[in-house]
Enzyme design. Sequence first.
Site, PDB file in Angstrom:
ATOM      1  N   HIS A 181     -50.418  -9.535 -62.283  1.00  0.00           N
ATOM      2  CA  HIS A 181     -50.469 -10.226 -63.565  1.00  0.00           C
ATOM      3  C   HIS A 181     -49.220 -11.088 -63.767  1.00  0.00           C
ATOM      4  O   HIS A 181     -49.274 -12.107 -64.464  1.00  0.00           O
ATOM      5  CB  HIS A 181     -50.559  -9.226 -64.726  1.00  0.00           C
ATOM      6  N   ASP A 252     -60.126 -12.884 -59.599  1.00  0.00           N
ATOM      7  CA  ASP A 252     -59.377 -12.280 -60.685  1.00  0.00           C
ATOM      8  C   ASP A 252     -58.909 -13.433 -61.576  1.00  0.00           C
ATOM      9  O   ASP A 252     -58.971 -14.612 -61.196  1.00  0.00           O
ATOM     10  CB  ASP A 252     -58.196 -11.482 -60.142  1.00  0.00           C
TER      11      ASP A 252
END
Length: 479
Positions: A181, A252
């Site tokens: 992330h 993702d």
Amino acid sequence: MPSPEQLAEAVLLPGFAGTTAPDWLRRRIAAGLGGVVLFGRNVVDDEQVAALTAQLRGERDGVVVGIDEEGGDVTRLDVNTGSFVPGPLALGAAGDPELTTAVAAALGERLAACGVTLNLAPCADLTLAAEDPIIGVRAFGSDPAKASPHVAAYVTGLQKYGVAACAKHFPGHGAATEDSHVALPVLPRTPAELSEIELVPFAAAIRAGARSVMSGHLVVRAWGDEPATLNRTALTGVLRGELGFTGAVITDALEMGAVSGAYGRHDGLGRSAVRALEAGADALCLGGAAFEADHLDACVAAIVAAVSSGELPLERLAEAASRTAALGTDPAPAKVGPVDRRLGLEAAHRALRIRGEVRLDGPPLVVDVRTEPTIAAGPMPWGLGPHLTELVPGTRVLTVTPDDAEAVLEAAKEFRSVVVVTREAHRHPRVRALLTALSTVDFIRVETGVPGPDDGDGPRIDTFGGSYVSLRAAAEYLA
């Protein structure tokens, strides 16, 4: 053939803000936007989600409605209460793939009733690094031979009701020690090691008929310097070539730091979108943050420009749009009803690992030690205190930070039984320091994360997750 602009729209799966669809999103869905991904910010309860998905489908049949509902610690449907099913690590600890199938089928039936067509689960990752900051209890275990049957069972159960499963995060995030992330992890693996370890659960998911696979923002140096999401060797050579996957490859979230950060936040999304499509990805997930229309405009413009320049073949874009559309198949008819926690609670009880004497000697002091949840999980109800308060009259609850040892020591003087609840204590030096400071107190430890490599020898319960049912099972055992 549709125009490049239409095909570019058709591969996008954005997130959005709110519990009803904003006007810009409804217009784009009507015009051919691929679909959406729902997160906790879009959820009140099952009835509201069903109304939201009906609203989306009212704009266009066949729209993809995805959700990031792993169960356990990463839940969207139960973001306000905690999950009604235990997470993957707990199911792996229970050790019964048939139970995993049943739990996943119950989740699939519920998602179908809510109008969801795609669930971004299960994690086919393995728990391989003690320092791993993001997978942990989201995986079914560390042994590929033991975890793989659960990955396959989950795919089978979830897809029973027509909801597409998505095995993630290819080629496997568990050996990474950084969170994609915010950073770009490099896997310390050779291709041979990946084939023997990380890729085994993905192969099992593919054999079970998983309709989609999510790429991870992970670098394998033998495949080049690009993360798997942007890497043709990873997606086309290994995933499709070696493993034989023919379904949809979903990225993702492209706004994550591991990918878009390499190009700058503004230009990164469009450039990452093009490179992912070139590598072999089909559906582009932009769902980690709530997006507005101009973010989509940038992606569409970059994709169309790449087609116009010859960088991205139109046939590749059309193929990606077709595979994305296949994830919009309406799920099996089901009715929204009250959530039944009995199966999940049974599974959570079977997952508990007990060490030593953990019975209470009277009403306890429960010390819920708070640490920040992972980015993937986000804030949600957590703690054993509310459960034991309900089950054992006279229970006192302290919700503390790792720095509150003095308050805990003072409160513990009044109780014969003390229960200390942690979440992956081995990853938090301050929590370990708190446990050391409490060494003069006889306490029962309840660990709700991945058990650490050296967690002491006192009495304890491992729940392998912090879901509602996992915490409830531990409380019922103690009571």
